[in-house]
Design a protein around this motif. Structure first.
Motif, PDB file in Angstrom:
ATOM      1  N   ASP A 215     -11.431  -8.972 -14.882  1.00  0.00           N
ATOM      2  CA  ASP A 215     -10.183  -8.302 -14.546  1.00  0.00           C
ATOM      3  C   ASP A 215      -9.229  -8.428 -15.720  1.00  0.00           C
ATOM      4  O   ASP A 215      -8.436  -9.357 -15.802  1.00  0.00           O
TER       5      ASP A 215
ATOM      6  N   TYR B 166      -5.155 -11.650  -4.435  1.00  0.00           N
ATOM      7  CA  TYR B 166      -4.817 -10.824  -5.585  1.00  0.00           C
ATOM      8  C   TYR B 166      -3.897 -11.609  -6.517  1.00  0.00           C
ATOM      9  O   TYR B 166      -3.149 -12.474  -6.090  1.00  0.00           O
TER      10      TYR B 166
ATOM     11  N   GLU C  81      -0.423  -7.766  -8.970  1.00  0.00           N
ATOM     12  CA  GLU C  81      -0.680  -6.729  -7.976  1.00  0.00           C
ATOM     13  C   GLU C  81       0.423  -6.630  -6.936  1.00  0.00           C
ATOM     14  O   GLU C  81       0.247  -5.974  -5.909  1.00  0.00           O
TER      15      GLU C  81
ATOM     16  N   GLU D 120      -3.287 -10.731   2.064  1.00  0.00           N
ATOM     17  CA  GLU D 120      -2.883  -9.623   2.923  1.00  0.00           C
ATOM     18  C   GLU D 120      -3.296  -9.890   4.361  1.00  0.00           C
ATOM     19  O   GLU D 120      -4.454 -10.211   4.638  1.00  0.00           O
TER      20      GLU D 120
ATOM     21  N   LEU E 242      -2.556   0.663  -7.120  1.00  0.00           N
ATOM     22  CA  LEU E 242      -3.131  -0.587  -6.628  1.00  0.00           C
ATOM     23  C   LEU E 242      -4.212  -0.317  -5.594  1.00  0.00           C
ATOM     24  O   LEU E 242      -5.257  -0.979  -5.572  1.00  0.00           O
ATOM     25  N   ARG E 243      -3.965   0.662  -4.724  1.00  0.00           N
ATOM     26  CA  ARG E 243      -4.965   1.001  -3.710  1.00  0.00           C
ATOM     27  C   ARG E 243      -6.236   1.520  -4.367  1.00  0.00           C
ATOM     28  O   ARG E 243      -7.352   1.141  -3.982  1.00  0.00           O
TER      29      ARG E 243
ATOM     30  N   LYS F 196      -7.276   0.845  -7.358  1.00  0.00           N
ATOM     31  CA  LYS F 196      -7.937  -0.274  -8.031  1.00  0.00           C
ATOM     32  C   LYS F 196      -8.744  -1.094  -7.035  1.00  0.00           C
ATOM     33  O   LYS F 196      -9.895  -1.464  -7.297  1.00  0.00           O
ATOM     34  N   ARG F 197      -8.151  -1.369  -5.872  1.00  0.00           N
ATOM     35  CA  ARG F 197      -8.845  -2.182  -4.875  1.00  0.00           C
ATOM     36  C   ARG F 197     -10.034  -1.438  -4.298  1.00  0.00           C
ATOM     37  O   ARG F 197     -11.087  -2.027  -4.040  1.00  0.00           O
ATOM     38  N   GLU F 198      -9.881  -0.117  -4.085  1.00  0.00           N
ATOM     39  CA  GLU F 198     -11.005   0.670  -3.570  1.00  0.00           C
ATOM     40  C   GLU F 198     -12.119   0.740  -4.610  1.00  0.00           C
ATOM     41  O   GLU F 198     -13.304   0.702  -4.263  1.00  0.00           O
TER      42      GLU F 198
ATOM     43  N   ARG G 243     -12.716  -1.580  -6.817  1.00  0.00           N
ATOM     44  CA  ARG G 243     -13.327  -2.901  -6.790  1.00  0.00           C
ATOM     45  C   ARG G 243     -14.301  -3.020  -5.619  1.00  0.00           C
ATOM     46  O   ARG G 243     -15.405  -3.561  -5.753  1.00  0.00           O
ATOM     47  N   LYS G 244     -13.891  -2.474  -4.460  1.00  0.00           N
ATOM     48  CA  LYS G 244     -14.751  -2.530  -3.276  1.00  0.00           C
ATOM     49  C   LYS G 244     -16.003  -1.691  -3.476  1.00  0.00           C
ATOM     50  O   LYS G 244     -17.106  -2.093  -3.105  1.00  0.00           O
TER      51      LYS G 244
END
Length: 579
Positions: free
Chosen positions: A177, A215, A219, A259, A548-549, A551-553, A555-556
């Protein structure tokens, strides 16, 4: 000799999901040709973890941190992002698995330096599952025997530890990261004591700690959220402090955002592996000295300084400071630090001394636990000036010499202050990809400030810089505040108040010293409320949230593809494109 006695970690096996040998196998049985090109995030391990008395298998996705993992005379800490092995084709959540070699100590040392797992157990007692720090923590056993360096691996072999120069470690938290904050190196000689001669080898036990993934501070999507996270972390530190634990390594790498299922975020302080515990408590009542004659004398001294305060202000000052002249100086210094003094006479609330239910009535007493020579614990760029100097910088009013240095809660709150400062001068705002890379290259004064207070290659430079700021706070504006990115100008008042509170605490050891958490939580909440009123327009906020969303998606998606065959990944990509 067994594989474990030869040094292999037999409770973890290599997993090669897209090879001709998809079942987990011990590393010493793997054909080296199959793994010669694999390292870091492409080499996966299946690890046994004991959760609620049952062994569960987890598989590593990537390496989060390898802090001193190659030093066999250190803790050799490795932190992995992991998923449940039986869910590897469709994981529902990720976890962080921390593995390191815990020094085994006995007697008073065991009570002073408790195991991190026991600290989490105390902190999590009574918390709902969603708010627990960890899901599992345990000593690792091999064939029913504790995995220790003396009894299992070394088997009593004689040896001495080599001397090694204490040098700055390369950043490791950025692995996987590049936008993450670097934790840099942890400077801690708590295990070693005096470094003038080679210390004896320490028997260590291998341990697992399984926790929820979080996070990084980068973030946070807005300044109000960032401040709420800081407030939560100060509260987390206070909760541990009430249980007699002191963290001693508050740094950017140990502050995470989590979260709730509702989507609401909260901050959390992690990594208590360098914490200490007090063996007794001190109480406010030991210091109380409120004789009417002393109160009258303080009143006369204040009138001479033209300071009008309520009786409860004088009473509170004398709670902490016995000397009447010192108590009056303390009150004057506190009043002078107010930006907008309230109508006279000033009350405890006006001075920030009215803490309600948050008032500290008893606290960990570390006075009988003086630091050993060279013992300084923390992450160097964020360490308190007093901790680096290993001495108290101020002689308290009414005393003839500085007290012996003891690492206290106020030092950790100073570390939190330095995390805030680092963010404000090195980043352009909340969200990803906000590092001031170009500014740091083109602006000499900004680059020099970052080096002076955070990145200096010599700890002596950091010590001098932070000592000088505490002793000459008038330089704060020119040396630091003027380098805040304009996006963080709204936090300049917060930073100034924070520094003022720290100096009052160090200089007088009054309310700001003993109720430091309440003071920091208060000013963070005040700053958060103000920031919400002045927050960015909704379009910019929505843009950051979308980044951010995404990026997280992403990552998932990478996580879901980790253990899929290439054909299945291509099918998913086609289906996603069609939708």
């Amino acid at each position: 000799m067994s594989a474990a006695q030869l040094g292999w970690d037999t409770d973890m096996k290599i997993y090669l999901p897209k090879s001709s040998h998809p079942d987990p196998v011990p590393s010493y049985q793997v054909n080296q040709e199959d793994i010669k090109d694999k390292k870091g995030d492409t080499l996966h391990w299946v690890i046994d973890v004991v959760v609620n008395g049952q062994v569960e298998r987890y598989v590593t996705v990537r390496v989060i941190s390898t802090m001193r993992s190659v030093e066999i005379c250190s803790r050799a800490t490795i932190v992995y992002e992991v998923i449940k092995y039986h869910e590897r084709s469709a994981p529902t959540e990720t976890f962080a698995l921390k593995r390191y070699w815990l020094p085994l100590v006995a007697g008073d040392q065991a009570e002073l330096y408790p195991w991190e797992g026991d600290i989490y157990e105390s902190l999590d007692n009574g918390r709902p599952t969603e708010e627990k720090h960890v899901f599992a923590s345990h000593n690792i056993k091999i064939g029913g025997e504790l995995d220790t360096t003396f009894t299992l691996i070394r088997q009593g072999l004689d040896g001495t530890r080599l001397m090694k120069e204490d040098v700055a470690m390369k950043p490791s938290r950025e692995q996987g990261d590049p936008n993450a904050e670097t934790s840099q190196h942890v400077l801690s000689v708590a295990d070693d004591g005096n470094k003038s001669s080679p210390p004896e080898l320490v028997n260590r036990c291998h341990v697992n700690i399984l926790m929820r993934s979080g996070y990084s501070l980068t973030e946070a999507c807005s300044i109000p959220e960032y401040l709420k996270v800081f407030k939560d972390i100060a509260g987390d530190h206070r909760d541990a402090y009430k249980l007699l634990f002191l963290h001693r390594d508050v740094s950017a790498g140990n502050l995470l955002i989590f979260e709730h299922k509702s989507g609401e975020t909260f901050g959390r302080l992690i990594d208590y592996d360098h914490a200490k515990k007090a063996t007794k408590k001190a109480t406010k009542h030991r210091l109380i000295d409120r004789a009417p004659s002393k109160q009258r004398l303080v009143r006369m001294l204040l009138e001479d300084k033209k300071k009008d305060v309520d009786d409860d202000v004088i009473s509170n000052a004398l709670t902490w400071i016995k000397d009447t002249a010192a108590a009056s100086l303390y009150i004057v210094a506190t009043v002078n630090g107010l930006v907008k003094p309230a109508t006279s006479p000033l009350s405890k609330a006006a001075l920030g001394w009215d803490h309600g239910d948050d008032e500290t009535k008893e606290w960990p007493d570390f006075d009988d636990r003086l630091a050993r020579p060279n013992e300084r614990t923390g992450t160097l760029p964020y360490m308190s000036g007093e901790v680096i100097a290993h001495e108290c910088l101020f002689i308290l009013p009414g005393e003839s010499e500085a007290r012996k240095f003891v690492h206290e809660a106020i030092h950790d709150m100073e570390s939190l202050f330095w995390v805030l400062i680092h963010t404000c001068i090195t980043r352009k705002g909340p969200g990803i990809d906000q590092k001031r890379a170009e500014d740091l290259k083109s602006t000499d004064s900004l680059r020099e400030t970052v080096v002076k207070y955070f990145d200096a290659p010599r700890e002596g430079t950091l010590e001098d810089s932070k000592r000088d700021l505490l002793l000459r706070p008038s330089t704060f504006t020119t040396s630091i505040l003027n380098h805040f990115h304009p996006r963080y100008d709204c936090l300049k008042d917060l930073a100034q108040k924070w520094l003022d509170i720290l100096i009052l605490g160090y200089k007088y050891r009054g309310d700001e010293f003993y109720n430091i958490h309440s003071h920091i939580v208060r000013i963070l909440e005040e700053a958060r409320v103000t920031a919400e009123q002045e927050e960015m327009n909704s379009d910019e906020l929505l843009r950051i949230k979308k980044e951010l969303r995404d990026k997280r998606e992403g990552r998932k998606e990478n996580l879901l593809n980790t253990f899929k065959e290439p054909a299945a990944i291509n099918q998913d990509a086609v289906a996603h494109k069609q939708t």
